[in-house]
Design a protein around this motif. Sequence first.
Motif, PDB file in Angstrom:
ATOM      1  N   GLY A  23      -4.993  81.946  54.015  1.00 34.81           N
ATOM      2  CA  GLY A  23      -5.087  80.562  54.591  1.00 34.81           C
ATOM      3  C   GLY A  23      -5.675  80.605  55.789  1.00 34.81           C
ATOM      4  N   GLY A  24      -6.349  81.562  56.592  1.00 34.79           N
ATOM      5  CA  GLY A  24      -6.904  81.684  57.854  1.00 34.79           C
ATOM      6  C   GLY A  24      -8.367  80.865  57.900  1.00 34.79           C
ATOM      7  N   THR A  25      -8.663  81.375  59.032  1.00 31.74           N
ATOM      8  CA  THR A  25     -10.243  80.571  59.224  1.00 31.74           C
ATOM      9  C   THR A  25     -11.164  81.022  58.049  1.00 31.74           C
ATOM     10  OG1 THR A  25      -9.919  81.268  61.789  1.00 31.74           O
ATOM     11  CG2 THR A  25     -11.992  80.736  61.042  1.00 31.74           C
ATOM     12  N   LYS A  26     -11.913  79.898  57.731  1.00 32.42           N
ATOM     13  CA  LYS A  26     -12.656  80.002  56.750  1.00 32.42           C
ATOM     14  C   LYS A  26     -13.753  80.846  56.875  1.00 32.42           C
ATOM     15  CE  LYS A  26     -11.793  75.712  54.329  1.00 32.42           C
ATOM     16  NZ  LYS A  26     -12.314  74.417  53.602  1.00 32.42           N
ATOM     17  N   ALA A  27     -14.238  81.595  55.854  1.00 32.61           N
ATOM     18  CA  ALA A  27     -15.130  82.529  56.254  1.00 32.61           C
ATOM     19  C   ALA A  27     -16.098  82.847  54.963  1.00 32.61           C
ATOM     20  CB  ALA A  27     -14.484  83.815  56.386  1.00 32.61           C
ATOM     21  N   ALA A  28     -17.349  83.419  55.147  1.00 33.36           N
ATOM     22  CA  ALA A  28     -18.323  83.515  53.857  1.00 33.36           C
ATOM     23  C   ALA A  28     -17.446  84.585  53.111  1.00 33.36           C
ATOM     24  CB  ALA A  28     -19.651  84.039  54.505  1.00 33.36           C
ATOM     25  N   LEU A  29     -17.652  84.541  52.008  1.00 32.12           N
ATOM     26  CA  LEU A  29     -17.066  85.196  50.706  1.00 32.12           C
ATOM     27  C   LEU A  29     -18.342  85.624  49.804  1.00 32.12           C
ATOM     28  CD1 LEU A  29     -14.818  86.845  49.573  1.00 32.12           C
ATOM     29  CD2 LEU A  29     -14.425  84.690  47.948  1.00 32.12           C
ATOM     30  N   PHE A  30     -18.642  87.173  50.188  1.00 30.43           N
ATOM     31  CA  PHE A  30     -19.858  87.899  49.682  1.00 30.43           C
ATOM     32  C   PHE A  30     -19.218  88.338  48.220  1.00 30.43           C
ATOM     33  CE2 PHE A  30     -21.235  87.662  53.763  1.00 30.43           C
ATOM     34  CZ  PHE A  30     -22.666  87.695  54.026  1.00 30.43           C
ATOM     35  N   PRO A  31     -20.238  88.808  47.318  1.00 33.35           N
ATOM     36  CA  PRO A  31     -19.785  89.549  45.909  1.00 33.35           C
ATOM     37  C   PRO A  31     -19.235  90.575  46.513  1.00 33.35           C
ATOM     38  CG  PRO A  31     -22.123  88.703  45.890  1.00 33.35           C
ATOM     39  CD  PRO A  31     -21.804  88.659  47.264  1.00 33.35           C
ATOM     40  N   CYS A  32     -18.324  91.216  45.586  1.00 33.82           N
ATOM     41  CA  CYS A  32     -17.485  92.299  45.692  1.00 33.82           C
ATOM     42  C   CYS A  32     -18.322  93.569  45.759  1.00 33.82           C
ATOM     43  CB  CYS A  32     -16.201  92.429  44.371  1.00 33.82           C
ATOM     44  SG  CYS A  32     -17.124  92.885  43.055  1.00 33.82           S
ATOM     45  N   GLY A  33     -17.560  94.694  45.965  1.00 30.57           N
ATOM     46  CA  GLY A  33     -18.467  96.072  46.080  1.00 30.57           C
ATOM     47  C   GLY A  33     -19.152  96.493  44.914  1.00 30.57           C
ATOM     48  N   ILE A  34     -18.632  96.226  43.804  1.00 37.24           N
ATOM     49  CA  ILE A  34     -19.317  96.798  42.672  1.00 37.24           C
ATOM     50  C   ILE A  34     -20.361  95.905  42.181  1.00 37.24           C
ATOM     51  CG2 ILE A  34     -17.644  95.685  40.961  1.00 37.24           C
ATOM     52  CD1 ILE A  34     -17.678  98.243  39.142  1.00 37.24           C
ATOM     53  N   SER A  35     -20.112  94.763  42.336  1.00 32.73           N
ATOM     54  CA  SER A  35     -21.273  93.697  42.407  1.00 32.73           C
ATOM     55  C   SER A  35     -22.273  94.050  43.201  1.00 32.73           C
ATOM     56  CB  SER A  35     -21.020  92.397  42.475  1.00 32.73           C
ATOM     57  OG  SER A  35     -21.777  91.505  42.157  1.00 32.73           O
ATOM     58  N   LEU A  36     -22.179  94.225  44.700  1.00 30.91           N
ATOM     59  CA  LEU A  36     -23.410  94.772  45.519  1.00 30.91           C
ATOM     60  C   LEU A  36     -23.756  95.890  44.571  1.00 30.91           C
ATOM     61  CD1 LEU A  36     -21.556  94.186  49.081  1.00 30.91           C
ATOM     62  CD2 LEU A  36     -23.483  92.666  47.770  1.00 30.91           C
ATOM     63  N   ALA A  37     -22.996  96.895  44.504  1.00 30.24           N
ATOM     64  CA  ALA A  37     -23.702  98.304  43.888  1.00 30.24           C
ATOM     65  C   ALA A  37     -24.738  97.854  42.652  1.00 30.24           C
ATOM     66  CB  ALA A  37     -22.551  99.264  43.646  1.00 30.24           C
ATOM     67  N   ALA A  38     -24.200  96.999  41.823  1.00 29.14           N
ATOM     68  CA  ALA A  38     -24.933  96.582  40.592  1.00 29.14           C
ATOM     69  C   ALA A  38     -26.393  96.219  41.055  1.00 29.14           C
ATOM     70  CB  ALA A  38     -24.260  95.555  39.651  1.00 29.14           C
ATOM     71  N   THR A  39     -26.499  95.710  42.244  1.00 28.70           N
ATOM     72  CA  THR A  39     -27.924  95.450  42.500  1.00 28.70           C
ATOM     73  C   THR A  39     -28.844  96.566  42.790  1.00 28.70           C
ATOM     74  OG1 THR A  39     -27.871  95.444  44.998  1.00 28.70           O
ATOM     75  CG2 THR A  39     -27.171  93.321  43.928  1.00 28.70           C
ATOM     76  N   TRP A  40     -28.436  97.707  43.122  1.00 26.72           N
ATOM     77  CA  TRP A  40     -29.119  98.937  43.293  1.00 26.72           C
ATOM     78  C   TRP A  40     -30.154  98.644  44.285  1.00 26.72           C
ATOM     79  CZ3 TRP A  40     -28.911 103.768  39.996  1.00 26.72           C
ATOM     80  CH2 TRP A  40     -27.925 103.659  39.078  1.00 26.72           C
ATOM     81  N   ASN A  41     -30.021  97.667  45.136  1.00 31.62           N
ATOM     82  CA  ASN A  41     -30.972  97.397  46.144  1.00 31.62           C
ATOM     83  C   ASN A  41     -30.727  97.525  47.419  1.00 31.62           C
ATOM     84  OD1 ASN A  41     -33.083  95.913  47.747  1.00 31.62           O
ATOM     85  ND2 ASN A  41     -33.056  94.406  46.260  1.00 31.62           N
ATOM     86  N   LYS A  42     -31.180  98.873  48.140  1.00 25.51           N
ATOM     87  CA  LYS A  42     -30.816  99.212  49.460  1.00 25.51           C
ATOM     88  C   LYS A  42     -31.193  98.149  50.614  1.00 25.51           C
ATOM     89  CE  LYS A  42     -32.842 103.153  47.962  1.00 25.51           C
ATOM     90  NZ  LYS A  42     -33.450 104.414  47.726  1.00 25.51           N
TER      91      LYS A  42
END
Length: 864
Positions: A103-122
């Motif tokens: 419940g802290g300061t609102k922040a941008a929530l990105f996809p999780c690590g394995i989802s980032l890896a699933a892009t295979w996009n450096k």
Amino acid sequence: MEHIEDAQFDGIDPNASPFQSVDSNTTPRTEFSSPSSPFPKVIIPTDCRSLARQKLARLTLEEKVSLLTAADFWRTKSIPSKGIPAIKTSDGPNGARGGIFVGGTKAALFPCGISLAATWNKDLLYTVGQHLAEETKARSANVLLAPTVCMHRHPLGGRNFESFSEDPLLTGKLASKYIQGIQSKGVAATIKHFVANEQETHRLTIDSVMMERPLRELYLRPFEIAIREANPWAVMSSYNLVNGVHADMNAHTLKDILREEWGYDGTVMSDWGGVNSTVESIRAGCDVEFPYSSKWRFEKALKAIEEGRLTIKDIDIAAENVLTLVERTKGNDMSAEEAEREDDREETRKLIREVGAEGITLLKNEGQVLPLNANTTKVAVIGPNANRAIAGGGGSASLNPYYNTLPLDSIRVTAKQEVLYAQGCHIHKWLPVASPFCTDKSGAQGVTIEWFSGDKFHGDVVVTQRRINTDLFLWDSAPLAQLGPEWSAIATTYVTPTATGKHTVSFMSVGPGKLYVNGKLALDLWDWTEEGEAMFDGSIDYMVDIEMQAGKPVELRIEMTNELRPVAKQKVFNMTHKYGGCRIGFKEEDQVDYLQQAVDAAREADVAVVIVGLDAEWESEGYDRKTMDLPSDGSQDRLIEAIVKANSRTIVVNQSGSPVTMPWADKVPAIVQAWYQGQEAGNALADVLFGLRNPSGKLPATFPRRLEDTPAYHNWPGENLRVMYGEGLYIGYRHYDRKSIPPLFPFGHGLSYTTFEYGRPSLSRKLMTGSAPIHLIMAVTNTGSVAGSETVQIYVRDDKSRLPRPEKELVAFEKVLLGPEETKHIIVPLDKYAVGYYDDSLPGWIAEEGTFKVLIGASATDIR
């Protein structure tokens, strides 16, 4: 960031930001975020180490030693009289949370690590890093505690979702770009957890036992790649032991390898509460301990110097490393720390949606059920995750997002025909937090907490707070500066149901706790003994049924203190108080047959989209999964079986951060792996389902058919606090190749709405030397009618080796975007690292003379 289970000190937990330790601004209250304000531009000098050395020369011995422990929960020690500011850390890796866990300061929530890896996009990972840096700055922080690069050794690993992959090269290359993006904006990345931290079971005390080859070739490799290519300014040591020695004091990994072999010139910090000695940890190279603690350093370090067990040089090396991190991130900026703020940018929203869609992985699409035609298709959206924000896993990767998008809402916005909805089943591990039904004493959403100094509820209320969330684990956010180290508190909230019935309230307590319903004692957990499964210490979840009337509020009052429970732990850990808190859940009585509703909806629609999976309660830091099956008790499997019988055009969307068992995989025509996609989860999914985005995700981890088929099945999670990495080099696809076990879906697999053709490859030359790479050149053609991206995977097989090697190993990959019928040539360098292996008889890396085959594929089993 992690909770502390270790033995503590002097009767009070020293890791809870003690009131005397805070020497910079604390995080503002969580009720609201401060308005946006421009940050002062900090000019960071280039030669940070020499400047750190100059400052070090002006410090007394006591001042040097003070730098080796944090000042509070998140910040390093400042020495204003010597021009040394504090720097603030913030948890990642899929966002920058700031200083409050829930419940802290609102922040941008990105996809999780394995989802980032699933892009295979450096390139995409570099851009994500840049945006994460801006988010870190908005939290007034200088150091992001990310990325997590631990290996997916076993599908049940609790933090697999947070890490990238089962493959060290894919992990290392993506982490490098992520780090470069963060640090290009002057924010430090902290690569973690160094090293061999592949499970959460007994994570503070487990000994990861392995041979030197797998340690080098698998578990150290992502760190080595990232340090060689990106030079992260910080490394976080892990909790576990490595071959008998705790990671924070492991001279072999920290000193011999990290510092001497790799020449690492950054700062090593402990994981939170992960220091296990005074002399050994400092001498091995753990520079700064987090969070504040008086347990291991300060006077004990000074005494060790007096006794000759530590030298001034040992202290100087560590203090200089800490000062180098300060110089790299903040320089001489002594201005007061700004309040945390929101920075909800349109370009970040767009990026998260793009990254989310690119990570979504199409596993199966028989009969081209996908993409859906928005104009003509009547869709039934079914499942326990269809109308919920399953945006991230649990633990330190969680945060309070700017907003969430739900699959059902996003599908309704995109579709032009009627969209039906049915929940189908429940998958609660614990009852949902009561927050949506709760108001505080003023009538606003949330809970009123009245805090008392001391643990007896004596005297006047010292602090009154409003918290939005009824998840009240208070490990990092009790107002200790006003209360002192021992406290008691009364939390009051009013639950208003939407329907009349016998509804259920749940209560989980960290320390002593009592729940009163309308003034009557309902649950007494003052001396609880049975521990629950959660990231933080706490009781099991107890429930009470209450007859309630629609629209009529019921008062819930909790009395709690931060005395340590169970009481037996006080003697074991030599402490009486730690962090307190509780969790209040609520669920209204079921009044319908959810399964029958779902079947009826499926029959009425052209297509059924069933959205199932895990969530942050089932997959989290702090504990490992117990089974690969979908929770709970087969309810989701039964739902899918019933829906596909009712409608043969059924698409299953699975949201999880690691593989799940799919006993229905052969029966349904289409399967989508949607991971945890952050705040744009609903929109990214709708974009892919309706063909607004062509899926291009590829699996960063093998999906096995059965848990029994997995590499570490016989060696998980260990016994007597030791886990043998007995599978050696053969984790992930290496194991399935070696054993000839067909997986459900192989590493690197992912379909598209178009088709690709690989041209004949050629090599720039056939002889590899140590000084220059060979270049592989090949054409890729999109032979379909829509634009799409293909990831070309390059593996190498050693025809003959002195030591056993895997059948093939990923050595490079390249993602290429192609329009319909477009052809592009890719050029991929292959260097000595592509053919080398580690021989501990030398000891060292070796690239043997001989013949190597280059295998080019669309997955680990689809070699073209």
